[in-house]
Design a protein around this motif. Structure first.
Motif, PDB file in Angstrom:
ATOM      1  N   ALA A  98     -35.574 -79.467  -6.181  1.00  7.15           N
ATOM      2  CA  ALA A  98     -35.862 -78.396  -7.124  1.00  7.15           C
ATOM      3  C   ALA A  98     -36.734 -77.317  -6.493  1.00  7.15           C
ATOM      4  O   ALA A  98     -36.641 -76.142  -6.853  1.00  7.15           O
ATOM      5  N   ILE A  99     -37.560 -77.703  -5.508  1.00 11.33           N
ATOM      6  CA  ILE A  99     -38.457 -76.730  -4.899  1.00 11.33           C
ATOM      7  C   ILE A  99     -37.682 -75.698  -4.080  1.00 11.33           C
ATOM      8  O   ILE A  99     -38.093 -74.544  -3.967  1.00 11.33           O
ATOM      9  N   TYR A 100     -36.526 -76.104  -3.495  1.00  7.63           N
ATOM     10  CA  TYR A 100     -35.698 -75.179  -2.733  1.00  7.63           C
ATOM     11  C   TYR A 100     -34.440 -74.759  -3.498  1.00  7.63           C
ATOM     12  O   TYR A 100     -33.645 -73.963  -2.991  1.00  7.63           O
ATOM     13  N   ARG A 101     -34.242 -75.361  -4.667  1.00  5.54           N
ATOM     14  CA  ARG A 101     -33.042 -75.136  -5.474  1.00  5.54           C
ATOM     15  C   ARG A 101     -31.798 -75.510  -4.659  1.00  5.54           C
ATOM     16  O   ARG A 101     -31.816 -76.440  -3.855  1.00  5.54           O
ATOM     17  N   SER A 102     -30.719 -74.790  -4.884  1.00  2.00           N
ATOM     18  CA  SER A 102     -29.462 -75.157  -4.222  1.00  2.00           C
ATOM     19  C   SER A 102     -29.309 -74.507  -2.854  1.00  2.00           C
ATOM     20  O   SER A 102     -28.273 -74.668  -2.210  1.00  2.00           O
ATOM     21  N   SER A 103     -30.316 -73.767  -2.412  1.00  6.59           N
ATOM     22  CA  SER A 103     -30.198 -73.072  -1.123  1.00  6.59           C
ATOM     23  C   SER A 103     -30.322 -74.040   0.051  1.00  6.59           C
ATOM     24  O   SER A 103     -29.925 -73.703   1.164  1.00  6.59           O
ATOM     25  N   VAL A 104     -30.895 -75.226  -0.174  1.00  4.36           N
ATOM     26  CA  VAL A 104     -31.077 -76.204   0.897  1.00  4.36           C
ATOM     27  C   VAL A 104     -30.435 -77.512   0.456  1.00  4.36           C
ATOM     28  O   VAL A 104     -30.711 -78.006  -0.645  1.00  4.36           O
ATOM     29  N   THR A 105     -29.607 -78.058   1.311  1.00  5.20           N
ATOM     30  CA  THR A 105     -28.960 -79.339   1.035  1.00  5.20           C
ATOM     31  C   THR A 105     -29.407 -80.353   2.080  1.00  5.20           C
ATOM     32  O   THR A 105     -29.356 -80.085   3.288  1.00  5.20           O
ATOM     33  N   TYR A 106     -29.853 -81.508   1.599  1.00 13.90           N
ATOM     34  CA  TYR A 106     -30.266 -82.590   2.487  1.00 13.90           C
ATOM     35  C   TYR A 106     -29.148 -83.630   2.556  1.00 13.90           C
ATOM     36  O   TYR A 106     -28.357 -83.785   1.622  1.00 13.90           O
ATOM     37  N   HIS A 107     -29.126 -84.340   3.680  1.00  9.82           N
ATOM     38  CA  HIS A 107     -28.142 -85.393   3.870  1.00  9.82           C
ATOM     39  C   HIS A 107     -28.877 -86.683   4.223  1.00  9.82           C
ATOM     40  O   HIS A 107     -29.856 -86.672   4.970  1.00  9.82           O
ATOM     41  N   GLY A 108     -28.372 -87.757   3.681  1.00  9.34           N
ATOM     42  CA  GLY A 108     -29.002 -89.048   3.941  1.00  9.34           C
ATOM     43  C   GLY A 108     -28.002 -90.170   3.778  1.00  9.34           C
ATOM     44  O   GLY A 108     -26.796 -89.961   3.749  1.00  9.34           O
ATOM     45  N   ARG A 109     -28.548 -91.383   3.642  1.00  7.71           N
ATOM     46  CA  ARG A 109     -27.695 -92.552   3.448  1.00  7.71           C
ATOM     47  C   ARG A 109     -28.422 -93.556   2.571  1.00  7.71           C
ATOM     48  O   ARG A 109     -29.666 -93.550   2.488  1.00  7.71           O
TER      49      ARG A 109
END
Length: 381
Positions: free
Chosen positions: A308-319
């Protein structure tokens, strides 16, 4: 009311039929559109939507390090402040070193004394070995004196017997017989004294051998650096040095200082939490999924996240890294009592641990407690 105004104009049958036909046409078109929408949604669900589960009930978390002193001492210097970024090994707080230095000096003195005692014991071992040799020589000498006394005794015995044999014939005087008897008694006393000297020399030799054996057991196979007493003194010295080193409280991990609770002059006790370090480079996400969403979720599945702090401009990837051992309600301080009669079924949520990529965290750092939107790709099940 007159007849002209009260008459209703006649309806054209052709116009009515046209309107009905147009209505049916638009209804058919609407039905087709709705059918296409339903079909499109169905296709989208089968091909895409059913392969993803998502939740917005997710928050950033981390294995935070609580910094606590290991010795009791007053703080003399606080080198960090709230929100400061620190590296592992950085000095955070300095404590008073006076007491620790005194204990270290005493430990050094005890170690030196213990080393000296070992060297003394080793020297005593050499001296006792020499005493054993001396006592052995004394025993040999005493045995030799005994044999000499025995020989003198036998000679005196023979002389006395010879004189007593001829004393009746007057061949020897009574004085000679008396002197012979006196010499015999003297040699007998000397023989008893020689026996006593042998016994004393043997006892002295056994005592010396016992002392040597006892002392040798303390040093046999040992050196100054392997003696148990020296090792114990070295351990105490190392402990004192460790306590002196602990007067400098260092950061156990890289991170940001939070909840700083120490001031200069404050006396700290072992185990007292004085600050918390949050490792921003190693944060993870705890996503709380409904139990019905997890039947296809497996370890290692790919996850996409937004903050929410970056909104949709930043996407993280994980597992997916793991599943909690219990639901949130079961791990609560006051767990639900479902055995009561007023029980109402509530859908439970199970925390799912999600690991993030370090390079993305480095570019866009997160803070513990931030909310996240999580979507797991379950197409690989």
């Amino acid at each position: 009311m007159n007849e002209a105004t009260s008459e209703i104009p006649p309806v054209d049958p052709a116009l009515s039929e046209a309107r009905k036909a147009a209505r049916k046409l638009w209804l058919r078109r609407l039905a087709v559109v709705l059918a296409l929408i339903a079909l499109g949604w169905g296709i989208w669900y089968v091909l895409v939507a059913r392969n993803y589960v998502s939740t917005d009930n997710a928050y950033v978390n981390a294995q935070m390090a609580q910094v606590t002193p290991l010795i009791a001492a007053p703080a003399v210097e606080v080198l960090v402040k709230e929100t400061q970024l620190v590296k592992a090994g950085d000095v955070l707080v300095r404590l008073d070193k006076a007491d620790a230095r005194i204990v270290l000096a005493q430990a050094d003195a005890d170690l030196a004394a213990t080393r000296r005692r070992f060297r003394q014991t080793l020297a005593n071992n050499t001296a006792l070995a020499a005493q054993v040799d001396t006592s052995s020589a004394g025993l040999v000498q005493a045995q030799a004196q005994y044999r000499m006394a025995l020989a003198e005794h036998e000679k005196a015995k023979i002389d006395l017997r010879r004189r007593e044999t001829v004393a009746a014939s007057g061949a020897v005087s009574g004085e000679e017989v008396t002197q012979a008897r006196k010499a015999y008694a003297t040699t007998l006393a000397a023989l008893d004294a020689a026996r006593g000297v042998i016994a004393q020399a043997g006892s002295s030799r056994r005592a010396t051998q016992g002392q040597f054996a006892a002392n040798d057991a303390l040093v046999r196979g040992l050196s100054e650096d392997t003696d148990p007493a020296v090792l114990a003194a070295m351990a105490k010295r190392d402990a004192a040095q460790l306590n002196l080193d602990r007067t400098e409280i260092r950061a156990p991990i890289d991170g940001v200082v939070s909840r700083l609770q120490v001031q200069v002059g404050q006396r700290l006790n072992p185990g007292q939490t004085i600050m918390t370090i949050v490792p921003l480079a190693n944060v993870y996400v705890d996503a709380n999924f409904k139990e019905g969403q997890l039947h296809r979720v497996r370890l290692g599945m790919p996850v996409t996240l937004t903050a929410a702090i970056y909104r949709s401009s930043v996407t993280y990837h994980g597992r997916v890294a793991g599943f909690s051992g219990g639901t949130g309600s079961s791990m609560a301080v006051i767990p639900a009592q479902n055995a009561t009669g007023n029980w109402i079924k509530v859908v439970q949520r199970l925390p799912v641990r999600i690991e993030l990529r370090p390079d993305e965290l480095k570019q866009h750092p997160l803070r513990v407690g931030l909310s996240m939107d999580v979507e797991i790709d379950v197409s690989g099940d």
